[in-house]
Design an enzyme around this catalytic site. Structure first.
Site, PDB file in Angstrom:
ATOM      1  N   SER A   1       0.850  -1.180   0.000  1.00  0.00           N
ATOM      2  CA  SER A   1       0.000   0.000   0.000  1.00  0.00           C
ATOM      3  C   SER A   1       0.890   1.236   0.000  1.00  0.00           C
ATOM      4  O   SER A   1       2.056   1.172   0.430  1.00  0.00           O
ATOM      5  CB  SER A   1      -0.888   0.014   1.255  1.00  0.00           C
TER       6      SER A   1
ATOM      7  N   TYR B   1      -2.198  -0.419  10.546  1.00  0.00           N
ATOM      8  CA  TYR B   1      -2.245  -0.903   9.162  1.00  0.00           C
ATOM      9  C   TYR B   1      -0.934  -0.597   8.453  1.00  0.00           C
ATOM     10  O   TYR B   1      -0.354  -1.462   7.788  1.00  0.00           O
ATOM     11  CB  TYR B   1      -3.424  -0.264   8.435  1.00  0.00           C
TER      12      TYR B   1
END
Length: 249
Positions: free
Chosen positions: A139, A152
């Site tokens: 990501s 995350y």
């Protein structure tokens, strides 16, 4: 693009980027093993690609034995593994002071341990072959940290470290590594956000005018995966960061 007869395993293939990649590679003639917890979704992908060689496996990436069965079943069916695409992931969003221990554990199990389970299952096969390619979805938040996304981001930073370590350890065995690091993408990933306010805000943002400049489609990320696979043996694309044109982060 020459992906015909490439043997590709896709973990987390039931929706979003995984499903889009399966559909694209099937059309390009790849031989696929697609795995996820939702077997019915995998069977739908198989039915949509009549004529393609697709094996389906029900598997939870947090369970090493289930991931191993996917790899073993692929080798039994096709004789080798050219590519492993570790794509399964979740993205709960909460500030650290919410003490969301269950969310943290789930993210570690899926986003980090799931990647390690895939590598552990496929690496012996690839080393024996003296060739292979491991691709993992990271990501842009594996490069930057935002409030609410610390845990995350931590898992995605970990993925980058694991994949770089794999590259350094196995390059002599002709094993390629690629990190796919998307920005905002319209997938079911938002459904894993337990914070209702954040989840509904992100979903609503995707429906606003001009949203196409703020979020990519899964099919666009699939094109990047295919691009990384379709490289000569002496060339490895190690990191691909893909942002919507209008995204700031």
């Amino acid at each position: 693009m020459s992906l015909k007869d490439k043997v590709v395993v896709i973990m987390g293939a039931s929706s979003g980027i995984g499903a889009a990649t399966a559909n694209l590679l099937a059309k390009q003639g790849a031989k696929l093993s697609i795995a996820a917890r939702r077997l019915n979704r995998l069977e739908e992908i198989k039915q949509q690609n009549t004529g393609a060689e697709i094996k389906t496996f029900e598997a939870d990436v947090t369970k090493a034995d289930e991931v191993q069965k996917v790899i073993d079943g692929t080798v039994a069916a096709y004789g080798r593994i050219d590519v492993l695409f570790n794509n399964a992931g979740i993205m709960p969003v909460n500030n650290l002071d919410q003490l969301a221990n269950d969310e943290w554990q789930n993210m570690l199990d899926i986003n980090v341990k799931g990647v390690l389970n895939g590598i552990a299952a496929a690496l012996p096969v690839m080393k024996q072959q003296k060739s292979g390619h491991v691709i993992t979805t990271s990501s842009v938040l594996g490069y930057e940290v935002l409030p609410g996304y610390a845990a995350y981001s931590g898992t995605k930073y970990a993925v980058r470290a694991i994949m770089e370590g794999l590259r350094q350890e196995e390059h002599a065995n002709n094993i390629k590594t690629t990190i796919i690091a998307p920005g905002s993408v319209k997938t079911e990933l938002f459904n894993s956000i337990n914070n209702k306010e954040v989840r509904e805000g992100l979903v609503d943002a995707m429906k606003q005018p001009g949203a196409e400049m703020m979020a990519l489609q899964p099919e666009e990320i699939a094109q990047a995966v295919a691009l990384a696979i379709d490289t000569p043996a002496n060339m490895a694309v190690n990191e691909i960061v893909i942002r919507p044109t209008g995204q700031e982060v």
